[in-house]
Motif scaffolding. Structure first.
Motif, PDB file in Angstrom:
ATOM      1  N   UNK A  64       0.831  -1.215   0.000  1.00  0.00           N
ATOM      2  CA  UNK A  64       0.000   0.000   0.000  1.00  0.00           C
ATOM      3  C   UNK A  64       0.864   1.262   0.000  1.00  0.00           C
ATOM      4  N   UNK A  65       1.950   1.240   0.769  1.00  0.00           N
ATOM      5  CA  UNK A  65       2.836   2.408   0.814  1.00  0.00           C
ATOM      6  C   UNK A  65       3.549   2.608  -0.517  1.00  0.00           C
ATOM      7  N   UNK A  66       3.950   1.520  -1.154  1.00  0.00           N
ATOM      8  CA  UNK A  66       4.576   1.630  -2.469  1.00  0.00           C
ATOM      9  C   UNK A  66       3.566   2.074  -3.533  1.00  0.00           C
ATOM     10  N   UNK A  67       2.332   1.621  -3.399  1.00  0.00           N
ATOM     11  CA  UNK A  67       1.278   2.059  -4.320  1.00  0.00           C
ATOM     12  C   UNK A  67       1.062   3.562  -4.211  1.00  0.00           C
ATOM     13  N   UNK A  68       1.090   4.062  -2.994  1.00  0.00           N
ATOM     14  CA  UNK A  68       0.896   5.497  -2.780  1.00  0.00           C
ATOM     15  C   UNK A  68       2.020   6.307  -3.429  1.00  0.00           C
ATOM     16  N   UNK A  69       3.253   5.824  -3.313  1.00  0.00           N
ATOM     17  CA  UNK A  69       4.384   6.518  -3.935  1.00  0.00           C
ATOM     18  C   UNK A  69       4.285   6.483  -5.461  1.00  0.00           C
ATOM     19  N   UNK A  70       3.894   5.345  -6.009  1.00  0.00           N
ATOM     20  CA  UNK A  70       3.754   5.235  -7.462  1.00  0.00           C
ATOM     21  C   UNK A  70       2.717   6.225  -7.980  1.00  0.00           C
ATOM     22  N   UNK A  71       1.592   6.299  -7.280  1.00  0.00           N
ATOM     23  CA  UNK A  71       0.523   7.219  -7.687  1.00  0.00           C
ATOM     24  C   UNK A  71       0.941   8.672  -7.519  1.00  0.00           C
ATOM     25  N   UNK A  72       1.638   8.982  -6.434  1.00  0.00           N
ATOM     26  CA  UNK A  72       2.078  10.361  -6.178  1.00  0.00           C
ATOM     27  C   UNK A  72       2.949  10.885  -7.312  1.00  0.00           C
ATOM     28  N   UNK A  73       3.889  10.045  -7.775  1.00  0.00           N
ATOM     29  CA  UNK A  73       4.834  10.502  -8.791  1.00  0.00           C
ATOM     30  C   UNK A  73       4.457  10.073 -10.203  1.00  0.00           C
ATOM     31  N   UNK A  74       3.419   9.259 -10.341  1.00  0.00           N
ATOM     32  CA  UNK A  74       3.012   8.792 -11.668  1.00  0.00           C
ATOM     33  C   UNK A  74       4.061   7.916 -12.315  1.00  0.00           C
ATOM     34  N   UNK A  75       4.624   6.977 -11.532  1.00  0.00           N
ATOM     35  CA  UNK A  75       5.695   6.114 -12.033  1.00  0.00           C
ATOM     36  C   UNK A  75       5.371   4.649 -11.756  1.00  0.00           C
ATOM     37  N   UNK A  76       6.074   3.780 -12.469  1.00  0.00           N
ATOM     38  CA  UNK A  76       6.049   2.354 -12.170  1.00  0.00           C
ATOM     39  C   UNK A  76       7.023   2.079 -11.034  1.00  0.00           C
ATOM     40  N   UNK A  77       6.665   1.175 -10.130  1.00  0.00           N
ATOM     41  CA  UNK A  77       7.572   0.782  -9.057  1.00  0.00           C
ATOM     42  C   UNK A  77       7.619  -0.737  -8.943  1.00  0.00           C
ATOM     43  N   UNK A  78       8.836  -1.272  -8.931  1.00  0.00           N
ATOM     44  CA  UNK A  78       9.077  -2.678  -8.590  1.00  0.00           C
ATOM     45  C   UNK A  78       9.891  -2.668  -7.297  1.00  0.00           C
ATOM     46  N   UNK A  79       9.237  -2.790  -6.149  1.00  0.00           N
ATOM     47  CA  UNK A  79       9.919  -2.591  -4.866  1.00  0.00           C
ATOM     48  C   UNK A  79      10.698  -3.816  -4.390  1.00  0.00           C
ATOM     49  N   UNK A  80      11.474  -4.412  -5.279  1.00  0.00           N
ATOM     50  CA  UNK A  80      12.223  -5.606  -4.917  1.00  0.00           C
ATOM     51  C   UNK A  80      11.277  -6.760  -4.650  1.00  0.00           C
ATOM     52  N   UNK A  81      11.523  -7.483  -3.564  1.00  0.00           N
ATOM     53  CA  UNK A  81      10.640  -8.591  -3.197  1.00  0.00           C
ATOM     54  C   UNK A  81      10.566  -8.676  -1.678  1.00  0.00           C
ATOM     55  N   UNK A  82       9.604  -9.440  -1.188  1.00  0.00           N
ATOM     56  CA  UNK A  82       9.505  -9.751   0.237  1.00  0.00           C
ATOM     57  C   UNK A  82       9.158 -11.224   0.363  1.00  0.00           C
ATOM     58  N   UNK A  83       9.325 -11.758   1.556  1.00  0.00           N
ATOM     59  CA  UNK A  83       8.852 -13.105   1.809  1.00  0.00           C
ATOM     60  C   UNK A  83       7.351 -13.061   2.069  1.00  0.00           C
ATOM     61  N   UNK A  84       6.625 -13.813   1.258  1.00  0.00           N
ATOM     62  CA  UNK A  84       5.166 -13.875   1.337  1.00  0.00           C
ATOM     63  C   UNK A  84       4.733 -15.151   2.054  1.00  0.00           C
ATOM     64  N   UNK A  85       3.811 -15.001   2.994  1.00  0.00           N
ATOM     65  CA  UNK A  85       3.245 -16.156   3.698  1.00  0.00           C
ATOM     66  C   UNK A  85       1.873 -16.443   3.106  1.00  0.00           C
ATOM     67  N   UNK A  86       1.690 -17.669   2.609  1.00  0.00           N
ATOM     68  CA  UNK A  86       0.424 -18.025   1.974  1.00  0.00           C
ATOM     69  C   UNK A  86       0.134 -19.509   2.156  1.00  0.00           C
ATOM     70  N   UNK A  87      -0.989 -19.831   2.780  1.00  0.00           N
ATOM     71  CA  UNK A  87      -1.442 -21.210   2.959  1.00  0.00           C
ATOM     72  C   UNK A  87      -0.356 -22.101   3.552  1.00  0.00           C
ATOM     73  N   UNK A  88       0.315 -21.593   4.572  1.00  0.00           N
ATOM     74  CA  UNK A  88       1.326 -22.372   5.259  1.00  0.00           C
ATOM     75  C   UNK A  88       2.667 -22.462   4.551  1.00  0.00           C
ATOM     76  N   UNK A  89       2.821 -21.774   3.436  1.00  0.00           N
ATOM     77  CA  UNK A  89       4.069 -21.779   2.681  1.00  0.00           C
ATOM     78  C   UNK A  89       4.667 -20.375   2.636  1.00  0.00           C
ATOM     79  N   UNK A  90       5.956 -20.298   2.321  1.00  0.00           N
ATOM     80  CA  UNK A  90       6.644 -19.022   2.179  1.00  0.00           C
ATOM     81  C   UNK A  90       7.184 -18.923   0.751  1.00  0.00           C
ATOM     82  N   UNK A  91       6.907 -17.793   0.111  1.00  0.00           N
ATOM     83  CA  UNK A  91       7.396 -17.516  -1.233  1.00  0.00           C
ATOM     84  C   UNK A  91       8.235 -16.241  -1.217  1.00  0.00           C
ATOM     85  N   UNK A  92       9.135 -16.127  -2.180  1.00  0.00           N
ATOM     86  CA  UNK A  92       9.902 -14.904  -2.393  1.00  0.00           C
ATOM     87  C   UNK A  92       9.202 -14.160  -3.533  1.00  0.00           C
ATOM     88  N   UNK A  93       8.479 -13.089  -3.198  1.00  0.00           N
ATOM     89  CA  UNK A  93       7.506 -12.519  -4.126  1.00  0.00           C
ATOM     90  C   UNK A  93       7.792 -11.053  -4.450  1.00  0.00           C
TER      91      UNK A  93
END
Length: 311
Positions: A64-93
């Motif tokens: 959400x914070x990265x979305x706000x920055x993208x909208x503020x400046x009118x740019x595309x953002x690829x904010x690297x990745x984070x570890x995602x927790x989903x259905x008992x598994x961890x992904x690098x997303x």
């Protein structure tokens, strides 16, 4: 096809505190210094560092914070990745956000760095996205590029620019720099590889053009890398050849279907003979592990291996 401006952010990454506020500051600084930038990309696991205990469900406040920055400046953002927790598994997303602040797509790393990235589940879907009027982009993360089929698939899907956040702090960084050049040349595409610093990597981010030549290579300090890409160079290379010489994409296309190693059911006795995917250890420990594996009904996988000589 118009030029397109991308900034890579090579910054220090902490493993014990959140890096999100610093990422937001880097975006502000970048857009203040270079208001012509149209896309910003950070390194792999930049937001929270390399430890899987930071895993969290997606969507989340960080997006959400990265979305706000993208909208503020009118740019595309690829904010690297984070570890995602989903259905008992961890992904690098990794997430892709458009200038309207919308989530365009997400990508789960297909090749976690086994046997070191233990506990992370591989993704299963390739990821491309379109920047209207500019080009199709592909997303790849770190160790993915060591498997040339991943980049080849993205390019076969039409990708002309590969966005590649990475977190490399190991002594094989020189090898990775050569892989970036190789992937850019054999696939005739731009390759944007952004590494972190400290616990986020050793820096030396690299950007290559469709002829495999280095456009920019960083050193080991924090850096904002603003570059304007001439995307039409990709089409030119693919039509006329690299430096008006080899045309690898066309040659690959004209020989599709002849690689039997990829056919379902094809035996791979040599590959099967290489042993389990485990961390290197002292010879006595390694022998003990191999003996244990022989007695198991199923072979050792990275999720079985504890890293202490036991399973």
């Amino acid at each position: 096809m118009k030029p397109f401006a991308i900034a890579g952010i090579q910054m220090k990454v902490s493993a014990v505190t959140s890096n999100v506020e610093m990422m937001k500051l880097k975006i502000d600084i970048t857009m203040n210094l270079y208001p012509w930038i149209e896309m910003i990309m950070f390194s792999e696991l930049c937001a929270y560092g390399p430890l899987t205990h930071t895993a969290q469900p997606i969507p989340n406040n960080f997006e959400a914070e990265m979305q706000a920055k993208a909208k503020k400046y009118g740019i595309w953002i690829l904010p690297g990745s984070i570890f995602e927790k989903s259905e008992g598994k961890i992904y690098n997303t990794a997430t892709v956000i458009n200038p309207q602040g919308e989530i365009v797509t997400r990508y789960r790393k297909m090749f976690p760095f086994y046997p070191y990235e233990v506990g992370v589940t591989p993704g299963e879907e390739f990821c491309t996205f379109e920047v209207p009027g500019v080009a199709k982009f592909g997303v790849s993360i770190c160790y993915d590029m060591w498997f040339p089929e991943t980049i080849r698939t993205l390019v076969s899907m039409g990708a002309e620019v590969i966005m590649h956040p990475t977190m490399s702090g190991t002594i094989d960084r020189d090898i990775e720099l050569s892989i970036v050049r190789a992937m850019a040349s054999v696939n005739q595409c731009y390759f944007f590889d952004i590494n972190g610093l400290d616990t986020g990597g050793s820096g030396r981010s690299i950007i290559c053009g469709p002829d495999g030549l280095v456009i920019h290579q960083s050193e080991g300090t924090e850096e904002i890398i603003p570059l304007e890409l001439n995307i039409s160079r990709v089409k030119r290379s693919r039509e006329l050849g690299i430096l008006r010489l080899g045309q690898p994409l066309k040659s690959f296309r004209d020989h599709l279907g002849q690689f039997t190693v990829y056919q379902p059911g094809t035996p791979h006795p040599y590959l099967d003979s290489l042993g389990p995917l485990i961390k290197p250890n002292r010879l006595d420990k390694l022998t003990e592990l191999i003996i244990k594996e022989d007695k198991l009904e199923h072979p050792i996988t990275p999720t079985h291996y504890k890293g202490d000589g036991s399973i």
